[in-house]
Design an enzyme around this catalytic site. Sequence first.
Site, PDB file in Angstrom:
ATOM      1  N   HIS A 169      -1.392  -2.093   5.712  1.00  0.00           N
ATOM      2  CA  HIS A 169      -2.009  -2.122   4.376  1.00  0.00           C
ATOM      3  C   HIS A 169      -2.909  -3.361   4.324  1.00  0.00           C
ATOM      4  O   HIS A 169      -2.650  -4.342   5.019  1.00  0.00           O
ATOM      5  CB  HIS A 169      -0.876  -2.241   3.348  1.00  0.00           C
ATOM      6  CG  HIS A 169      -1.282  -2.119   1.923  1.00  0.00           C
ATOM      7  ND1 HIS A 169      -1.799  -3.172   1.209  1.00  0.00           N
ATOM      8  CD2 HIS A 169      -1.236  -1.072   1.058  1.00  0.00           C
ATOM      9  CE1 HIS A 169      -2.040  -2.787  -0.031  1.00  0.00           C
ATOM     10  NE2 HIS A 169      -1.712  -1.511  -0.153  1.00  0.00           N
ATOM     11  N   ASP A 246       6.692  -5.873   6.819  1.00  0.00           N
ATOM     12  CA  ASP A 246       6.287  -5.413   5.489  1.00  0.00           C
ATOM     13  C   ASP A 246       7.123  -4.175   5.161  1.00  0.00           C
ATOM     14  O   ASP A 246       6.889  -3.091   5.702  1.00  0.00           O
ATOM     15  CB  ASP A 246       4.784  -5.098   5.525  1.00  0.00           C
ATOM     16  CG  ASP A 246       4.295  -4.427   4.242  1.00  0.00           C
ATOM     17  OD1 ASP A 246       5.131  -4.094   3.386  1.00  0.00           O
ATOM     18  OD2 ASP A 246       3.076  -4.230   4.123  1.00  0.00           O
ATOM     19  N   GLN A 249       7.128   0.102   1.958  1.00  0.00           N
ATOM     20  CA  GLN A 249       7.351   1.561   1.956  1.00  0.00           C
ATOM     21  C   GLN A 249       8.682   1.938   2.604  1.00  0.00           C
ATOM     22  O   GLN A 249       8.957   3.126   2.778  1.00  0.00           O
ATOM     23  CB  GLN A 249       6.206   2.267   2.701  1.00  0.00           C
ATOM     24  CG  GLN A 249       4.835   2.061   2.102  1.00  0.00           C
ATOM     25  CD  GLN A 249       4.676   2.701   0.721  1.00  0.00           C
ATOM     26  OE1 GLN A 249       5.506   3.518   0.290  1.00  0.00           O
ATOM     27  NE2 GLN A 249       3.633   2.333   0.013  1.00  0.00           N
ATOM     28  N   LYS A 272       7.880  -0.290  -6.320  1.00  0.00           N
ATOM     29  CA  LYS A 272       7.914   0.904  -5.471  1.00  0.00           C
ATOM     30  C   LYS A 272       9.342   1.402  -5.290  1.00  0.00           C
ATOM     31  O   LYS A 272       9.565   2.452  -4.712  1.00  0.00           O
ATOM     32  CB  LYS A 272       7.287   0.609  -4.108  1.00  0.00           C
ATOM     33  CG  LYS A 272       5.776   0.338  -4.188  1.00  0.00           C
ATOM     34  CD  LYS A 272       5.204   0.125  -2.807  1.00  0.00           C
ATOM     35  CE  LYS A 272       3.851  -0.539  -2.812  1.00  0.00           C
ATOM     36  NZ  LYS A 272       2.772   0.300  -3.302  1.00  0.00           N
ATOM     37  N   CYS A 410      -5.888   1.689   0.414  1.00  0.00           N
ATOM     38  CA  CYS A 410      -5.796   0.259   0.761  1.00  0.00           C
ATOM     39  C   CYS A 410      -5.429   0.064   2.229  1.00  0.00           C
ATOM     40  O   CYS A 410      -4.661  -0.854   2.576  1.00  0.00           O
ATOM     41  CB  CYS A 410      -4.791  -0.481  -0.120  1.00  0.00           C
ATOM     42  SG  CYS A 410      -5.257  -0.464  -1.829  1.00  0.00           S
TER      43      CYS A 410
HETATM   44  N1  PLP Z   1       2.334  -2.956   2.082  1.00  0.00           N
HETATM   45  C1  PLP Z   1       2.400  -1.619   2.036  1.00  0.00           C
HETATM   46  C2  PLP Z   1       2.838  -0.869   3.253  1.00  0.00           C
HETATM   47  C3  PLP Z   1       2.071  -0.951   0.859  1.00  0.00           C
HETATM   48  O1  PLP Z   1       2.126   0.375   0.819  1.00  0.00           O
HETATM   49  C4  PLP Z   1       1.677  -1.706  -0.272  1.00  0.00           C
HETATM   50  C5  PLP Z   1       1.276  -1.031  -1.518  1.00  0.00           C
HETATM   51  O2  PLP Z   1       0.900   0.121  -1.525  1.00  0.00           O
HETATM   52  C6  PLP Z   1       1.635  -3.102  -0.172  1.00  0.00           C
HETATM   53  C7  PLP Z   1       1.972  -3.689   1.020  1.00  0.00           C
HETATM   54  C8  PLP Z   1       1.238  -3.953  -1.328  1.00  0.00           C
HETATM   55  O3  PLP Z   1       2.216  -3.907  -2.311  1.00  0.00           O
HETATM   56  P1  PLP Z   1       2.014  -4.655  -3.712  1.00  0.00           P
HETATM   57  O4  PLP Z   1       0.688  -4.176  -4.241  1.00  0.00           O
HETATM   58  O5  PLP Z   1       3.155  -4.195  -4.524  1.00  0.00           O
HETATM   59  O6  PLP Z   1       2.006  -6.105  -3.446  1.00  0.00           O
END
Ligand code: PLP
Length: 456
Positions: A169, A246, A249, A272, A410
């Site tokens: 992401h 990370d 998900q 999420k 993103c």
């Molecule tokens: N990492 C992953 C794999 C994501 O899917 C997302 C959001 O869609 C993020 C990071 C960023 O999350 P946040 O916007 O809640 O900080």
Amino acid sequence: MTTHVENCLAQWVNQLYRSAFISGESADFYYLNRGPGPIPGETPGVSPLNVEAVRKDFPILSRKINGKPLIWFDNAATSQKPEPVIEALAHYYREYNSNVHRGSHTLANEATDAYEKAREKVCQFIGASSPDLIVFTRGTTEAINLVAQSYGRMVLRRGDPIIITVMEHHSNIVPWQLISEQTGAVLNVVPVDDNGVLDLDVYQKLLAERPGLVALTHVSNVLGTVNPVRLMIQMAHDYGVRVLVDGAQAVPHLPVDVSELDADFYVFSGHKMYGPTGIGVLYAKRELLEAMPPWQGGGNMIRDVHFDRTVYNRIPHKFEAGTGNIADAVGLGAAVDYLRRIGMAAVSQHEQQLTAYAMEALAAIPGVRIIGTAPHKAGVIAFTVADCSLERLAGRLNDAGIAFRFGHHCAQPVLRRFGLEESLRISFGLYNTRQEVDRFIEVLQQNIDRPFPWFY
Ligand code: PLP
């Protein structure tokens, strides 16, 4: 048929729950109304999820969009909130709103207890060894930026590689670009094959260059690939390299145990995982948090301030400058309770089955191309349809009350790896059903316009 004794017991449990978590309102939640017998735990031999009962916990799911029942297939972007989370937030503001760690009055003590209790719940939920290792942040993005700016700045030197993967992401790419600009570090990217599986041979070679850090996603928000993070962490540790995972998900969809994974850093977002927005978590090993300098300065993160020097607070407070998001931390604690009572194994099993069902139905539609067909895949399905305006299709799906994602999600680099600038994406949560998938497939099929129908 339930007996009188069972009814009394259910009422008593309900009452207990309400007095502990909810002020006044009646509670009618899945795990309190599933009848007698043990609540399913996070153990093998998983009971199937009673989805219809779960759905009753989510008030928004009874909304109509354009006169049609809402189908929420945008869970990778954010999840809907169950009644216990909504109630925990309302209860906090109605009953004990206060700043934490600094008052000498009852409400301050109650708010501090609830905030720290939420930290303990998160700690247990992800298998951390101590609540000290749980830092509250605004979300995954802020947690990654914290690690980049604190740990990254501390260890990275000019020319040091940072390993990421092509499926990250943007929030696990851009913070590393920023710190690279500041330190002279360089990004190395692990590629994927055509199914969306990481190339571990390339990873091994990049590790041999002794990078400063590895930062990789547990589950891709585009491909749905569940990466072998346990193995990848082990491989990195063999070279003495630290790993940030990370888990944005992963935590809402799979049982995650950071100690078992041996992750050095593990980050995720509350919103999420059926919790509120604006709250997230950085887990890190104790020796790392102890060694890392604070990222932001201000109240709460200090023990003693003079004009010529400041003594910082102990971990995790050293990383929580200023007034934190107290109410949403409490809400996150309620989301953790909710997920634990249902059981992550049951959640995962349900979503796996739904994903297999949807993948099969989608793949059977002529012209549909699924992006991400790894053998180990979570409930995220990105796809395109040949010779069809995706924008128009997106409009038709929305007309039918279906919420999904259209765009680059993103994660532009991974879409470009598959030759795309945008795609449609559906993603599942614990409340989604096969009937919803059927409806989605029906609407999709009705709206795929074919310039040459006989060709397909
Ligand atoms: N990492 C992953 C794999 C994501 O899917 C997302 C959001 O869609 C993020 C990071 C960023 O999350 P946040 O916007 O809640 O900080």
